[in-house]
Write a protein that holds these residues in place. Structure first.
Motif, mmCIF file in Angstrom:
data_model
loop_
_atom_site.group_PDB
_atom_site.id
_atom_site.type_symbol
_atom_site.label_atom_id
_atom_site.label_comp_id
_atom_site.label_asym_id
_atom_site.label_seq_id
_atom_site.Cartn_x
_atom_site.Cartn_y
_atom_site.Cartn_z
ATOM 1 N N ARG A 1 0.823 -1.208 0.000
ATOM 2 C CA ARG A 1 0.000 0.000 0.000
ATOM 3 C C ARG A 1 0.857 1.258 0.000
ATOM 4 N NH1 ARG A 1 -3.647 -0.757 4.312
ATOM 5 N NH2 ARG A 1 -2.113 0.002 5.785
ATOM 6 N N CYS A 2 2.041 1.172 0.607
ATOM 7 C CA CYS A 2 2.909 2.346 0.719
ATOM 8 C C CYS A 2 3.910 2.475 -0.431
ATOM 9 C CB CYS A 2 3.616 2.333 2.072
ATOM 10 S SG CYS A 2 2.459 2.616 3.440
ATOM 11 N N GLY A 3 3.925 1.511 -1.363
ATOM 12 C CA GLY A 3 4.683 1.718 -2.584
ATOM 13 C C GLY A 3 5.832 0.787 -2.889
ATOM 14 N N ALA A 4 6.083 -0.234 -2.099
ATOM 15 C CA ALA A 4 7.149 -1.189 -2.423
ATOM 16 C C ALA A 4 6.514 -2.488 -2.923
ATOM 17 C CB ALA A 4 8.027 -1.461 -1.206
ATOM 18 N N ASP A 5 7.284 -3.225 -3.705
ATOM 19 C CA ASP A 5 6.835 -4.503 -4.249
ATOM 20 C C ASP A 5 7.313 -5.606 -3.294
ATOM 21 O OD1 ASP A 5 6.105 -6.668 -5.834
ATOM 22 O OD2 ASP A 5 7.766 -6.395 -7.243
ATOM 23 N N LEU A 6 6.433 -6.029 -2.415
ATOM 24 C CA LEU A 6 6.794 -7.004 -1.390
ATOM 25 C C LEU A 6 6.916 -8.400 -1.986
ATOM 26 C CD1 LEU A 6 7.267 -7.588 1.652
ATOM 27 C CD2 LEU A 6 4.803 -8.007 1.812
ATOM 28 N N VAL A 7 8.083 -9.018 -1.788
ATOM 29 C CA VAL A 7 8.263 -10.432 -2.133
ATOM 30 C C VAL A 7 7.668 -11.264 -1.009
ATOM 31 C CG1 VAL A 7 9.957 -12.261 -2.578
ATOM 32 C CG2 VAL A 7 10.312 -9.964 -3.521
ATOM 33 N N GLY A 8 8.001 -10.912 0.243
ATOM 34 C CA GLY A 8 7.411 -11.593 1.377
ATOM 35 C C GLY A 8 8.224 -11.482 2.639
ATOM 36 N N TYR A 9 7.615 -11.929 3.722
ATOM 37 C CA TYR A 9 8.276 -12.079 5.017
ATOM 38 C C TYR A 9 8.370 -13.571 5.273
ATOM 39 C CZ TYR A 9 9.100 -7.437 6.654
ATOM 40 O OH TYR A 9 9.646 -6.201 6.827
ATOM 41 N N PHE A 10 9.536 -14.005 5.710
ATOM 42 C CA PHE A 10 9.822 -15.428 5.848
ATOM 43 C C PHE A 10 10.271 -15.725 7.272
ATOM 44 C CE2 PHE A 10 10.387 -14.046 1.534
ATOM 45 C CZ PHE A 10 9.732 -15.015 0.804
ATOM 46 N N ALA A 11 9.553 -16.617 7.928
ATOM 47 C CA ALA A 11 9.850 -17.012 9.311
ATOM 48 C C ALA A 11 10.587 -18.344 9.307
ATOM 49 C CB ALA A 11 8.546 -17.127 10.097
ATOM 50 N N PRO A 12 11.317 -18.644 10.370
ATOM 51 C CA PRO A 12 12.028 -19.930 10.454
ATOM 52 C C PRO A 12 11.070 -21.106 10.307
ATOM 53 C CG PRO A 12 12.689 -18.477 12.253
ATOM 54 C CD PRO A 12 11.519 -17.834 11.571
ATOM 55 N N HIS A 13 11.559 -22.114 9.613
ATOM 56 C CA HIS A 13 10.783 -23.338 9.448
ATOM 57 C C HIS A 13 11.624 -24.566 9.815
ATOM 58 C CE1 HIS A 13 7.824 -26.120 7.879
ATOM 59 N NE2 HIS A 13 8.775 -26.710 7.200
ATOM 60 N N GLU A 14 12.800 -24.664 9.215
ATOM 61 C CA GLU A 14 13.714 -25.778 9.461
ATOM 62 C C GLU A 14 15.115 -25.183 9.554
ATOM 63 O OE1 GLU A 14 14.608 -29.639 10.267
ATOM 64 O OE2 GLU A 14 12.598 -28.952 9.795
ATOM 65 N N GLY A 15 15.967 -25.782 10.329
ATOM 66 C CA GLY A 15 17.325 -25.244 10.496
ATOM 67 C C GLY A 15 17.329 -24.209 11.599
ATOM 68 N N SER A 16 17.852 -23.032 11.300
ATOM 69 C CA SER A 16 17.938 -21.965 12.296
ATOM 70 C C SER A 16 16.547 -21.593 12.804
ATOM 71 C CB SER A 16 18.588 -20.715 11.696
ATOM 72 O OG SER A 16 18.514 -19.651 12.624
ATOM 73 N N SER A 17 16.448 -21.413 14.094
ATOM 74 C CA SER A 17 15.176 -20.982 14.680
ATOM 75 C C SER A 17 15.168 -19.495 14.966
ATOM 76 C CB SER A 17 14.902 -21.764 15.966
ATOM 77 O OG SER A 17 15.905 -21.480 16.925
ATOM 78 N N THR A 18 16.267 -18.812 14.587
ATOM 79 C CA THR A 18 16.372 -17.392 14.919
ATOM 80 C C THR A 18 16.484 -16.480 13.706
ATOM 81 O OG1 THR A 18 18.782 -17.506 15.130
ATOM 82 C CG2 THR A 18 17.469 -17.880 17.138
ATOM 83 N N LEU A 19 16.680 -17.027 12.500
ATOM 84 C CA LEU A 19 16.818 -16.187 11.308
ATOM 85 C C LEU A 19 15.498 -16.069 10.573
ATOM 86 C CD1 LEU A 19 20.266 -17.176 9.752
ATOM 87 C CD2 LEU A 19 19.667 -15.130 11.050
ATOM 88 N N ALA A 20 15.130 -14.834 10.235
ATOM 89 C CA ALA A 20 13.920 -14.542 9.470
ATOM 90 C C ALA A 20 14.269 -13.436 8.471
ATOM 91 C CB ALA A 20 12.804 -14.102 10.405
ATOM 92 N N TYR A 21 13.437 -13.296 7.442
ATOM 93 C CA TYR A 21 13.747 -12.341 6.380
ATOM 94 C C TYR A 21 12.500 -11.599 5.917
ATOM 95 C CZ TYR A 21 18.115 -14.878 6.080
ATOM 96 O OH TYR A 21 19.314 -15.455 6.392
ATOM 97 N N GLY A 22 12.716 -10.371 5.491
ATOM 98 C CA GLY A 22 11.730 -9.587 4.759
ATOM 99 C C GLY A 22 12.398 -9.163 3.464
ATOM 100 N N ILE A 23 11.698 -9.314 2.342
ATOM 101 C CA ILE A 23 12.292 -9.009 1.042
ATOM 102 C C ILE A 23 11.298 -8.198 0.216
ATOM 103 C CG2 ILE A 23 13.287 -9.972 -1.085
ATOM 104 C CD1 ILE A 23 13.848 -12.553 0.557
#
Length: 107
Positions: A31-53
């Motif tokens: 809504r504010c003007g960026a093309d969001l790929v997504g927000y990604f929460a831990p699933h397997e492996g690291s339980s502390t790394l997450a991403y927004g792209i």
């Protein structure tokens, strides 16, 4: 076109809060003007790394987007949510340019 990758270190006991945070950005960021790929929460492996792209045209467009996001009611609410719940331990932004695009493509 620039791609912003936000790497988060999150509290692994608060993954649900991070998921809620990402869902809110799913509405506010486009809504504010960026093309969001997504927000990604831990699933397997690291339980502390997450991403927004997300993608944005250039750094000038990014500054305009950030101002709109800061003024957006859901954007403000989400910033406050993250501060009050303290699930983000560390946040790093990296700006990348896609160099694999065919000649004549957007870079």
């Amino acid at each position: 076109m620039l791609t912003c990758i936000i790497q988060y270190q999150i509290d692994p006991t608060k993954r649900a809060a991070f998921a809620e945070y990402g869902q809110r950005w799913g509405e506010a960021i486009p809504r504010c003007g960026a093309d969001l790929v997504g927000y990604f929460a831990p699933h397997e492996g690291s339980s502390t790394l997450a991403y927004g792209i997300y993608h944005i045209e250039n750094l000038a467009a990014y500054e305009e987007y950030r101002a709109r996001l800061a003024a957006d009611p859901l954007g403000r609410e989400n910033y406050l949510f993250a501060q009050s719940e303290k699930f983000i331990l560390k946040e790093d932004r990296t700006w990348l340019t896609n160099v694999s695009m065919p000649q004549g493509g957007s870079t």
